[in-house]
Every structure is written in structure tokens, then in C-alpha cells.
Enzyme design. Sequence first.
Site, PDB file in Angstrom:
ATOM      1  N   ASP A  11      -3.046   4.946  -6.677  1.00 58.05           N
ATOM      2  CA  ASP A  11      -1.777   4.844  -5.832  1.00 58.05           C
ATOM      3  C   ASP A  11      -0.828   3.858  -6.320  1.00 58.05           C
ATOM      4  O   ASP A  11      -1.043   2.511  -5.956  1.00 58.05           O
ATOM      5  CB  ASP A  11      -2.010   4.674  -4.337  1.00 58.05           C
ATOM      6  CG  ASP A  11      -0.908   4.580  -3.407  1.00 58.05           C
ATOM      7  OD1 ASP A  11       0.373   4.795  -3.923  1.00 58.05           O
ATOM      8  OD2 ASP A  11      -1.205   4.826  -2.078  1.00 58.05           O
ATOM      9  N   GLU A  71      -5.139   5.430   3.698  1.00 64.10           N
ATOM     10  CA  GLU A  71      -4.329   6.020   2.862  1.00 64.10           C
ATOM     11  C   GLU A  71      -5.099   6.878   1.803  1.00 64.10           C
ATOM     12  O   GLU A  71      -4.911   8.088   1.677  1.00 64.10           O
ATOM     13  CB  GLU A  71      -3.320   5.423   2.125  1.00 64.10           C
ATOM     14  CG  GLU A  71      -2.164   4.752   3.045  1.00 64.10           C
ATOM     15  CD  GLU A  71      -1.456   3.499   2.783  1.00 64.10           C
ATOM     16  OE1 GLU A  71      -1.391   3.058   1.367  1.00 64.10           O
ATOM     17  OE2 GLU A  71      -0.744   2.998   3.484  1.00 64.10           O
ATOM     18  N   ASP A 119       2.708   8.606   7.551  1.00 67.18           N
ATOM     19  CA  ASP A 119       2.655   7.393   6.241  1.00 67.18           C
ATOM     20  C   ASP A 119       3.579   6.250   6.429  1.00 67.18           C
ATOM     21  O   ASP A 119       4.679   6.676   6.196  1.00 67.18           O
ATOM     22  CB  ASP A 119       2.534   8.236   4.828  1.00 67.18           C
ATOM     23  CG  ASP A 119       2.837   7.229   3.635  1.00 67.18           C
ATOM     24  OD1 ASP A 119       2.587   6.104   3.892  1.00 67.18           O
ATOM     25  OD2 ASP A 119       3.109   7.816   2.777  1.00 67.18           O
ATOM     26  N   LYS A 123       5.913  -3.830   5.876  1.00 67.06           N
ATOM     27  CA  LYS A 123       4.596  -3.680   6.000  1.00 67.06           C
ATOM     28  C   LYS A 123       3.678  -4.912   5.353  1.00 67.06           C
ATOM     29  O   LYS A 123       2.541  -5.091   5.656  1.00 67.06           O
ATOM     30  CB  LYS A 123       4.381  -2.398   5.152  1.00 67.06           C
ATOM     31  CG  LYS A 123       2.882  -1.973   5.063  1.00 67.06           C
ATOM     32  CD  LYS A 123       2.697  -0.599   4.592  1.00 67.06           C
ATOM     33  CE  LYS A 123       1.303  -0.102   4.211  1.00 67.06           C
ATOM     34  NZ  LYS A 123       1.446   1.232   3.662  1.00 67.06           N
TER      35      LYS A 123
HETATM   36  P1  ADP Z   1       5.114   3.302  -1.061  1.00 67.97           P
HETATM   37  O1  ADP Z   1       3.844   3.756  -0.923  1.00 67.97           O
HETATM   38  O2  ADP Z   1       5.132   1.830  -1.534  1.00 67.97           O
HETATM   39  O3  ADP Z   1       6.254   3.325   0.148  1.00 67.97           O
HETATM   40  P2  ADP Z   1       6.404   5.419  -2.708  1.00 67.97           P
HETATM   41  O4  ADP Z   1       5.048   6.161  -3.087  1.00 67.97           O
HETATM   42  O5  ADP Z   1       7.331   6.366  -1.578  1.00 67.97           O
HETATM   43  O6  ADP Z   1       5.977   4.095  -2.158  1.00 67.97           O
HETATM   44  O7  ADP Z   1       6.799   5.043  -4.049  1.00 67.97           O
HETATM   45  C1  ADP Z   1       7.969   4.525  -4.213  1.00 67.97           C
HETATM   46  C2  ADP Z   1       8.230   4.196  -5.669  1.00 67.97           C
HETATM   47  O8  ADP Z   1       8.331   5.331  -6.344  1.00 67.97           O
HETATM   48  C3  ADP Z   1       9.853   3.567  -5.778  1.00 67.97           C
HETATM   49  O9  ADP Z   1       9.475   2.587  -6.633  1.00 67.97           O
HETATM   50  C4  ADP Z   1      10.454   4.694  -6.719  1.00 67.97           C
HETATM   51  O10 ADP Z   1      11.452   4.069  -7.626  1.00 67.97           O
HETATM   52  C5  ADP Z   1       9.332   5.193  -7.254  1.00 67.97           C
HETATM   53  N1  ADP Z   1       9.685   6.713  -7.699  1.00 67.97           N
HETATM   54  C6  ADP Z   1      10.276   7.851  -6.751  1.00 67.97           C
HETATM   55  N2  ADP Z   1      10.542   8.748  -7.552  1.00 67.97           N
HETATM   56  C7  ADP Z   1      10.214   8.540  -8.867  1.00 67.97           C
HETATM   57  C8  ADP Z   1      10.471   9.041 -10.135  1.00 67.97           C
HETATM   58  N3  ADP Z   1      10.912  10.211 -10.414  1.00 67.97           N
HETATM   59  N4  ADP Z   1       9.963   8.453 -11.253  1.00 67.97           N
HETATM   60  C9  ADP Z   1       9.876   7.243 -11.298  1.00 67.97           C
HETATM   61  N5  ADP Z   1       9.567   6.501 -10.187  1.00 67.97           N
HETATM   62  C10 ADP Z   1       9.992   7.132  -8.873  1.00 67.97           C
HETATM   63 MG    MG Z   2       2.225   4.760  -0.121  1.00 67.23          MG
END
Ligand code: ADP
Ligand code: MG
Length: 610
Positions: free
Chosen positions: A204, A181, A18, A80
Site C-alpha cells: 500500500d 486496511e 476508508d 490521520k
Molecule cells: P492515502 O491512502 O494516503 O489516503 P491514496 O491511496 O488516495 O492515499 O493515494 C494518494 C496518492 O496517490 C497521492 O500522492 C496521489 O498523487 C497519488 N496518485 C493518485 N493517482 C495517481 C496516478 N495516476 N499516478 C501517480 N500517483 C497517483
Molecule cells: Mg490508503
Amino acid sequence: MSESTSLSTTDELIIGIDLGTTNSLVGVVDSGFPIILADAQGDRLTPSVVSYAAPGSPQVGRPALRSASAAPSATIASAKRYLGRPFSDLSNEELAAPPFRLVARKDGGIGFAMPDSTLATPEEASAEVLSHLKKVAEEVLETEVNRAVITVPAYFNNSQREATKAAAAKAGLTVERIINEPTAAALAYGLDKLDDDQTVAVYDLGGGTFDLSVLQMRDGLFEVIATAGDTQLGGDDFDAALAASVAEELKLGELSPEESTKLMAEARKAKEALSESETYPLRLPFFREGESYELELTRDRFDAEISELVNRTGSICRRAFAEAGQKGVDTIDHLILVGGSTRVPQVQQKLKEWFGHEPNLSQHPDEAVALGAAIQAGILCGRVRSIVLVDVTPLSLGIETFGGLMNVIIPRNSTIPAKAGELFTNAVTNQPGMAIRVLQGEREMAKDNWLLGDIEVPFSPGPKGSARVGVQFAIDRDGILEVLARDTATGEDHLLEIRNSAVDVDDDEVEKMVSESVDYAFDDMNERVWTEAKLKSEELLPAVEMAMAQVGESLDEAEAAEIAEAATLVRSILEGGTHDAVALKAANKTLDAATQTLAALLVEAAFSEM
Ligand code: ADP
Ligand code: MG
């Protein structure tokens, strides 16, 4: 028996990746289960951040993130966003957003101008992240890894997908498949076992982007029927909203880029903590000229700051559903949550209200996509023969059925001895007999498989569907395949014996067949659906013609025109030569629907003649 060395190129494992805007993950199927791999520090999430601050090879992930506040303009986050897009595509807002400088490349693409006046590209930065993940996998699995399945947002266009592949190539990874995704997430939730026509909404909310996809199960495959979203809306905006409110309360005034990065990082920590607890003490030690700040934050306050942002995702959902032709957001069968920001309690609560659905929370939202990629990768390498040679059928065995399709009777990798059978009928009225062509191979179309032999089973002429021929395949311990065809009306048996070739196939040939079946899987599937739809059309068209000749005059003009139009469409797709299976299926359906009255008239006519 073959030695394992010759298998090294096709038998290699495939990892699932991912490649996220904020975080990236790598997974693999291990002893039948998909798992996410952790790096030496035990972290499964690698921040998609690359730092070119120090000379030498760039830093990736957490170390790069740590150096971000010291060297914001040399730290590339969210590469990205820029993958495969022309520079001219960028809005002024996007140009101003990152702390690093975006420039136009010679080829029109987007480049990152680094403080040392070198130029980095989104492909290179993504390649750094990918090669880090490749290394993590290699260390954990203690083997070289060269092949991957990589996920991309459903809305990624061809150029963005190609750029993802280019980044992988730079990292030394061959992309076996790019998957969407939301489809990967649905796989992770085990939703690939759904019945046809079930709909799944994948919500998402990641770090910087929001994507809503509506998937529908069709013919055993997921189809993305609608996507919507906001490429500038995500957890980062929650951080920013909280940071702004903190800065205001603490009267921090104008912030330097370094201070801003620091405050944002603290806000993010606070936000994530507030998903678990009701309060959080935010601390900014030695923030400015030795001065420290402290502030007690509550979840209520955070909720108020972000509620407008969350509501925006709601409007997007409703719009996407309208476009997908769904009556409302509450008509979907499954709702799955993906992305770290769906951990925010307010998000979950609002989704429940909007969708009238308990969201499925059985997977970690930030790992689901990677898990699905790993599963897809596992499926792909699972189709490759294992090194251990037990007595199994190396390739599927079956017979050709109407329309030139392969009908598998004994699937590949069945342990022998094996026995299986099926009942077949005549597809055409007054067919004088049935040619049973015994095939071996993995392709959907009979002509692409190997012909092992054939038998002719004659039967007495009758209407379509009246004949009954049972076909039984039996492979004994020695790998001899015996095909028995029995006309169940007469009890007459026809036997065909095929020596050895059923099991004893050259290894290279097997590999070639299997890898071709993987390469052509999509085309083949389309060809199968096309052929099935074509058979249906060929049945419908003459039937409609005949009915029109018989009772067409009783139809009103509009109905007759509708039927004529629907039939013309079916004919034009049939003759079009593009083999558009989906279009033909839809056209058949329309024609079928348009002829409801006609069919009723036919029945009436039949009764009045009695
Ligand atoms: P992406 O798909 O954009 O790479 P992710 O799915 O990994 O990102 O999501 C990242 C986001 O999720 C960040 O903004 C992070 O702060 C938020 N995040 C991760 N854990 C938590 C949580 N426990 N509570 C709220 N937000 C969270
Ligand atoms: Mg993602």
C-alpha cells in the site's frame, strides 16, 4: 406479522469508510454489490483536508484543498498522522513538516494551533472529513446514516484506534467495527475465499505513507502476520522530488510557503499525468511577480527522480518477509496493490521484478480499501433480518456436538420447507449412546443458544468413531421441525417433533440473538477454535503419556526432554485460563511434531509383538 417500524434501529444500513491520510472514501453494499459513493460533483475521492481559514464551519475536501495555497497554516492535511498519538511522540522532523503549527494539548495529545489562536485537534479534523462522507452517503442513499465500518492501518495501536472511534462519534457515527486496511483490501479483491495458509502481500503506497502487510488465511479468517512500512514515504515524496528538480532547473531559489504549495500541486499533477503519458508540459502561470514558467517533463526524468524512493519500499518488503518467517518475497501466493501511488508504472514494474508475481490490478488501487470496508459493512447488516418477511428460518437450527459446540444443520434465513442432515459419530470409545440436543441460535457455543428439545440415541458400545448416527432436520410449511436420528447400524429411528418454535420466534428475541452473535463474533470464533484445539490436546496428552510409558525408554534424552517440554506447554496453556486458541493450536502442533519418533517406535513395537 411485525411492522417495519420496530426494526428501524437494527435494520439500518452500515456504510464502509476508508479514512485515509490523503484521501477518504465511503462505500456501501447496494443490491448485493459494493459501490463507492460519489459526491454532488461526481468525485469519489475526498481529499482528507480541512480548512479553518474562513469563520463558520470548516471546509472539507476539494474546496479546502483549493484554499490551501492561500492559507497554508489554517489548512489541516494528513490529520490521520496525528490521531491518538502523544505530542511527545513527534520527532523534530515531524514537528517541522506541516505548514500548520503543532502544539501539545493539555491531555498530552497533539493539537493544531490555528492562526486565529483557536486550537483544532486531529479528532476534530477527522470528524469533519467523516461527517462530510456521512453527508455524501445520506444524499446519495436518501436516508439517515448512523453506523459505519472504518478502516485503519494494521499497525495502528489501541490509542490510535480509539481516537478514530472518537472522531466518528463526533461525526455522529457509531463504529460497528474497525478493520485493518490490508484486510479490507484483501476482501475487496475477493481473497477471503482463499484456502488456509495462503499468504497475501498487500503493498500500500498512498500519499504520505507506505505499508506492507503480510496476511495469512487461518481458519477462514485473515491474520496479519507481519507489517512494515515507512510513515514518511509516499506519493507526496514523489511530488517533492519532482518539484525540487523543477525548482532547480528553473532556478527558482528560495520559495515562499504559498509558492511551495503551488509548485507541489503542479508537480503532483505532472506526476499523475506521467502515469499515463510519456511527457507532460508543466506550467506555472504568473508564478512570481507576474512571471510564468514552463517546462517539458518526461517520464524517464520522473522515474530517475523517484527510483531511490521506490527502491526503499523494496528493502522494507524484504525485511518484512524475513520477519514473517517467509523465505523470500517470491514465496507469497498473492500480491495486491493498494494506494494511488501504485499507479506509477515504475512501481508496478519493480514489484513484478521483486515478487516474481504479476500484481493483481483488477481493482482501483485507491478504492480497494473503501470497497472492502463497504463489503464488511454489508456483511454486518446482512446478518440483520430483512424487512420483507418471507417464510424463512429466523435463526439457525442445529445440534450440540462434542465439546459443547453448535453444529448448524439448517442455517438462518433458509427458505422453508427445508430439509438437511449430517452424519455423526461417537467421540469417545464405548460411549453408550448419543444425546442429541436440538438448538436454535447464532452463537458458536451450544450453551449460548436456545435448547428446543433433545433425544437420546443409544448404540452398541464400540471404539471411537465406530458409531454412525444420521441426523436429519425437516421443517415443513407450517414451521414444524421434525428431527430424525437414525442409528445406521441398526436402522433404528428416533423422532422428535418441535412445534412452531422453529419458525415462530418473537421478533425482539431474534434481533437480540442476531445482534449478540455479531457482537460476540470474534470471541465466539476464538472460543470455537479454542474448544477444537482443547479437544485435540485432550486427545494428544494421554496418548503421548501412554506411548512414553510403553516405548519412551528407547528415546534419546534430548528427544524425551523435547516431548516433556512440549507436553508441559500444552498443559500450561490448557490450565492457563486465558483461552488463547492460537497459542494452544501452535503448542499442539509442536507436541505433535516432537512425537514423530515416538509414534514410529510405537508402530514398530506393535509389529514386533505380532
Ligand atoms: P492515502 O491512502 O494516503 O489516503 P491514496 O491511496 O488516495 O492515499 O493515494 C494518494 C496518492 O496517490 C497521492 O500522492 C496521489 O498523487 C497519488 N496518485 C493518485 N493517482 C495517481 C496516478 N495516476 N499516478 C501517480 N500517483 C497517483
Ligand atoms: Mg490508503
